[in-house]
Enzyme design. Structure first.
Site, PDB file in Angstrom:
ATOM      1  N   LYS A  16      49.552  44.115  45.119  1.00 46.18           N
ATOM      2  CA  LYS A  16      49.336  43.367  44.196  1.00 46.18           C
ATOM      3  C   LYS A  16      48.125  43.479  43.886  1.00 46.18           C
ATOM      4  CE  LYS A  16      49.754  40.512  47.849  1.00 46.18           C
ATOM      5  NZ  LYS A  16      49.980  41.853  48.824  1.00 46.18           N
ATOM      6  N   ARG A  91      51.610  31.619  50.217  1.00 41.25           N
ATOM      7  CA  ARG A  91      52.036  33.164  51.483  1.00 41.25           C
ATOM      8  C   ARG A  91      52.671  32.121  52.553  1.00 41.25           C
ATOM      9  NH1 ARG A  91      47.615  36.225  50.971  1.00 41.25           N
ATOM     10  NH2 ARG A  91      48.306  38.387  52.593  1.00 41.25           N
ATOM     11  N   ARG A 130      42.382  52.868  51.341  1.00 42.64           N
ATOM     12  CA  ARG A 130      42.087  51.794  50.686  1.00 42.64           C
ATOM     13  C   ARG A 130      40.545  51.818  50.281  1.00 42.64           C
ATOM     14  NH1 ARG A 130      44.294  46.038  49.946  1.00 42.64           N
ATOM     15  NH2 ARG A 130      43.858  45.646  51.886  1.00 42.64           N
ATOM     16  N   ARG A 163      37.041  46.846  53.821  1.00 42.67           N
ATOM     17  CA  ARG A 163      37.399  45.538  54.349  1.00 42.67           C
ATOM     18  C   ARG A 163      37.704  45.720  55.624  1.00 42.67           C
ATOM     19  NH1 ARG A 163      41.820  43.021  50.554  1.00 42.67           N
ATOM     20  NH2 ARG A 163      43.014  42.355  52.617  1.00 42.67           N
ATOM     21  N   ARG A 174      48.900  41.626  60.274  1.00 44.87           N
ATOM     22  CA  ARG A 174      48.912  40.728  59.567  1.00 44.87           C
ATOM     23  C   ARG A 174      50.491  41.351  58.636  1.00 44.87           C
ATOM     24  NH1 ARG A 174      44.339  44.102  56.326  1.00 44.87           N
ATOM     25  NH2 ARG A 174      45.414  43.256  54.504  1.00 44.87           N
TER      26      ARG A 174
HETATM   27  P1  AP5 Z   1      46.619  46.944  46.390  1.00 48.38           P
HETATM   28  O1  AP5 Z   1      46.067  46.577  45.120  1.00 48.38           O
HETATM   29  O2  AP5 Z   1      44.954  46.536  47.086  1.00 48.38           O
HETATM   30  O3  AP5 Z   1      47.370  46.267  47.893  1.00 48.38           O
HETATM   31  P2  AP5 Z   1      47.498  44.167  48.040  1.00 48.38           P
HETATM   32  O4  AP5 Z   1      48.810  44.155  48.033  1.00 48.38           O
HETATM   33  O5  AP5 Z   1      46.207  43.590  47.120  1.00 48.38           O
HETATM   34  O6  AP5 Z   1      46.673  44.344  49.454  1.00 48.38           O
HETATM   35  P3  AP5 Z   1      46.441  43.441  50.155  1.00 48.38           P
HETATM   36  O7  AP5 Z   1      45.825  43.890  51.555  1.00 48.38           O
HETATM   37  O8  AP5 Z   1      44.707  42.464  49.276  1.00 48.38           O
HETATM   38  O9  AP5 Z   1      46.860  41.758  50.282  1.00 48.38           O
HETATM   39  P4  AP5 Z   1      46.691  41.046  51.502  1.00 48.38           P
HETATM   40  O10 AP5 Z   1      48.162  39.642  50.746  1.00 48.38           O
HETATM   41  O11 AP5 Z   1      47.557  41.588  52.808  1.00 48.38           O
HETATM   42  O12 AP5 Z   1      45.439  40.489  51.465  1.00 48.38           O
HETATM   43  P5  AP5 Z   1      44.682  39.336  50.946  1.00 48.38           P
HETATM   44  O13 AP5 Z   1      43.617  39.421  50.089  1.00 48.38           O
HETATM   45  O14 AP5 Z   1      45.301  38.484  50.013  1.00 48.38           O
HETATM   46  O15 AP5 Z   1      46.710  48.284  47.163  1.00 48.38           O
HETATM   47  C1  AP5 Z   1      46.584  48.998  48.860  1.00 48.38           C
HETATM   48  C2  AP5 Z   1      45.925  50.134  48.872  1.00 48.38           C
HETATM   49  O16 AP5 Z   1      47.017  50.947  48.061  1.00 48.38           O
HETATM   50  C3  AP5 Z   1      44.792  50.483  47.493  1.00 48.38           C
HETATM   51  O17 AP5 Z   1      44.301  51.144  47.675  1.00 48.38           O
HETATM   52  C4  AP5 Z   1      45.077  51.065  46.010  1.00 48.38           C
HETATM   53  O18 AP5 Z   1      44.761  51.519  45.343  1.00 48.38           O
HETATM   54  C5  AP5 Z   1      46.693  51.819  46.599  1.00 48.38           C
HETATM   55  N1  AP5 Z   1      47.778  51.547  45.486  1.00 48.38           N
HETATM   56  C6  AP5 Z   1      48.153  50.506  44.900  1.00 48.38           C
HETATM   57  N2  AP5 Z   1      50.004  50.197  44.981  1.00 48.38           N
HETATM   58  C7  AP5 Z   1      49.799  51.860  45.117  1.00 48.38           C
HETATM   59  C8  AP5 Z   1      51.130  52.708  44.592  1.00 48.38           C
HETATM   60  N3  AP5 Z   1      51.921  51.650  43.908  1.00 48.38           N
HETATM   61  N4  AP5 Z   1      51.314  53.857  44.558  1.00 48.38           N
HETATM   62  C9  AP5 Z   1      50.140  54.622  45.621  1.00 48.38           C
HETATM   63  N5  AP5 Z   1      49.164  53.353  46.241  1.00 48.38           N
HETATM   64  C10 AP5 Z   1      48.666  52.278  45.864  1.00 48.38           C
HETATM   65  O19 AP5 Z   1      44.805  37.940  52.135  1.00 48.38           O
HETATM   66  C11 AP5 Z   1      43.419  38.286  53.154  1.00 48.38           C
HETATM   67  C12 AP5 Z   1      43.741  36.897  54.663  1.00 48.38           C
HETATM   68  O20 AP5 Z   1      42.680  36.019  53.054  1.00 48.38           O
HETATM   69  C13 AP5 Z   1      44.762  37.271  54.961  1.00 48.38           C
HETATM   70  O21 AP5 Z   1      45.077  37.939  55.898  1.00 48.38           O
HETATM   71  C14 AP5 Z   1      44.639  36.044  55.036  1.00 48.38           C
HETATM   72  O22 AP5 Z   1      43.857  35.850  56.045  1.00 48.38           O
HETATM   73  C15 AP5 Z   1      43.419  35.472  54.113  1.00 48.38           C
HETATM   74  N6  AP5 Z   1      44.774  34.425  53.207  1.00 48.38           N
HETATM   75  C16 AP5 Z   1      44.813  35.008  52.290  1.00 48.38           C
HETATM   76  N7  AP5 Z   1      46.370  34.375  51.692  1.00 48.38           N
HETATM   77  C17 AP5 Z   1      45.851  33.114  52.216  1.00 48.38           C
HETATM   78  C18 AP5 Z   1      46.621  32.170  51.663  1.00 48.38           C
HETATM   79  N8  AP5 Z   1      47.064  31.752  50.484  1.00 48.38           N
HETATM   80  N9  AP5 Z   1      47.429  31.629  52.826  1.00 48.38           N
HETATM   81  C19 AP5 Z   1      46.532  31.367  54.539  1.00 48.38           C
HETATM   82  N10 AP5 Z   1      45.801  32.991  54.203  1.00 48.38           N
HETATM   83  C20 AP5 Z   1      45.198  33.766  52.565  1.00 48.38           C
END
Ligand code: AP5
Length: 224
Positions: A16, A91, A130, A163, A174
């Site tokens: 994402k 979410r 990552r 991270r 997660r």
């Molecule tokens: P990346 O692009 O970083 O993936 P992502 O989908 O953004 O993953 P996240 O782990 O950031 O998502 P998340 O939703 O768990 O975390 P968030 O920060 O929102 O890609 C991942 C890796 O793969 C990278 O190394 C990239 O280079 C590689 N890659 C990408 N595309 C690829 C491809 N096509 N092929 C190969 N490699 C590829 O949330 C963190 C925490 O915050 C949550 O756990 C929660 O505690 C809290 N939180 C956030 N939002 C909320 C909410 N709305 N409500 C409540 N709590 C929340």
């Protein structure tokens, strides 16, 4: 031209953040990443950060009451007038209801919800490799998208880190939370006719091309 109001949906590690960065470059839209907002709050030891930290470290969702207001305010800011890319919000069904009500009250609506569909085994591999720059936010992968100089960001040479919540046991938690609390949003947005599926197992550039083609179709449909 009509607003472009997008949500990127998908499990942790689906790509994402990677694709949101591309969309920001393509369309000049603000990338509103809940995780980044929360991590900045934790680093800055703000009230929001203090409240959110223990949930994030455990791989749980931060309570809706803590996060929803912050994101709805962000969406209403001036730079999101022509559109936004929401990454990590909503979410839960409650968050989606709140967003829908807020947009309706402002006579706005979502253009589309892009589900980056990626199975658990693939995302676990991605997250374990990552690396991110805390300073620039640029995302890398040690195998799939490595930096030119190991451990350093291509943009400004800043240090790349793993991270805190990317440890394998936290990632598994997660994923459980995603399947239980976020996956119901697939049917929710399907019922509203807004969901579009993107195959997240393809390369980053193939995923990007599919997303661009999908947005072009959504825009055409919007004009009809
Ligand atoms: P990346 O692009 O970083 O993936 P992502 O989908 O953004 O993953 P996240 O782990 O950031 O998502 P998340 O939703 O768990 O975390 P968030 O920060 O929102 O890609 C991942 C890796 O793969 C990278 O190394 C990239 O280079 C590689 N890659 C990408 N595309 C690829 C491809 N096509 N092929 C190969 N490699 C590829 O949330 C963190 C925490 O915050 C949550 O756990 C929660 O505690 C809290 N939180 C956030 N939002 C909320 C909410 N709305 N409500 C409540 N709590 C929340």
């Amino acid at each position: 031209m009509a607003e472009l109001n997008l949500i990127l949906l998908g499990p942790p590690g689906a790509g994402k953040g990677t694709q949101a960065t591309n969309l920001t470059a393509d369309f000049g839209l603000p990338h509103i990443a809940t995780g980044d907002i929360l991590r900045a709050a934790v680093a800055g030891e703000t009230d929001l950060g203090k409240e959110a930290k223990r949930f994030m470290d455990a791989g749980d969702l931060v309570p809706d009451s803590v996060i929803t207001g912050v994101i709805l305010e962000r969406v209403a800011e001036d730079d999101a007038r022509d559109g936004f890319v929401l990454d990590g919000f909503p979410r839960t069904v409650d968050q989606a209801d709140s967003l829908g009500k807020e947009l309706e009250a402002r006579e706005r609506r979502l253009t589309g919800v892009l589900l980056i569909d990626t199975p658990d085994d693939v995302v676990i591999k991605r997250i374990s490799g990552r690396r991110v720059s805390r300073k620039t936010g640029r995302i890398y992968h040690v195998d799939f998208d490595p930096p030119t100089h190991e451990g350093r960001c291509d943009v400004d040479g800043s240090e790349l880190i793993q991270r805190d919540d990317d440890r394998e046991e936290t990632v598994r938690k997660r994923l459980v939370v995603y399947h239980e609390q976020t996956e119901p949003l697939i049917a929710y947005y399907e019922d509203l006719g807004l969901l579009r599926r993107i195959d997240g197992t393809r390369s980053p550039s193939e995923v990007h091309a599919h997303i661009r083609a999908t947005i072009a179709t959504l825009r055409l449909e919007d004009e009809l």
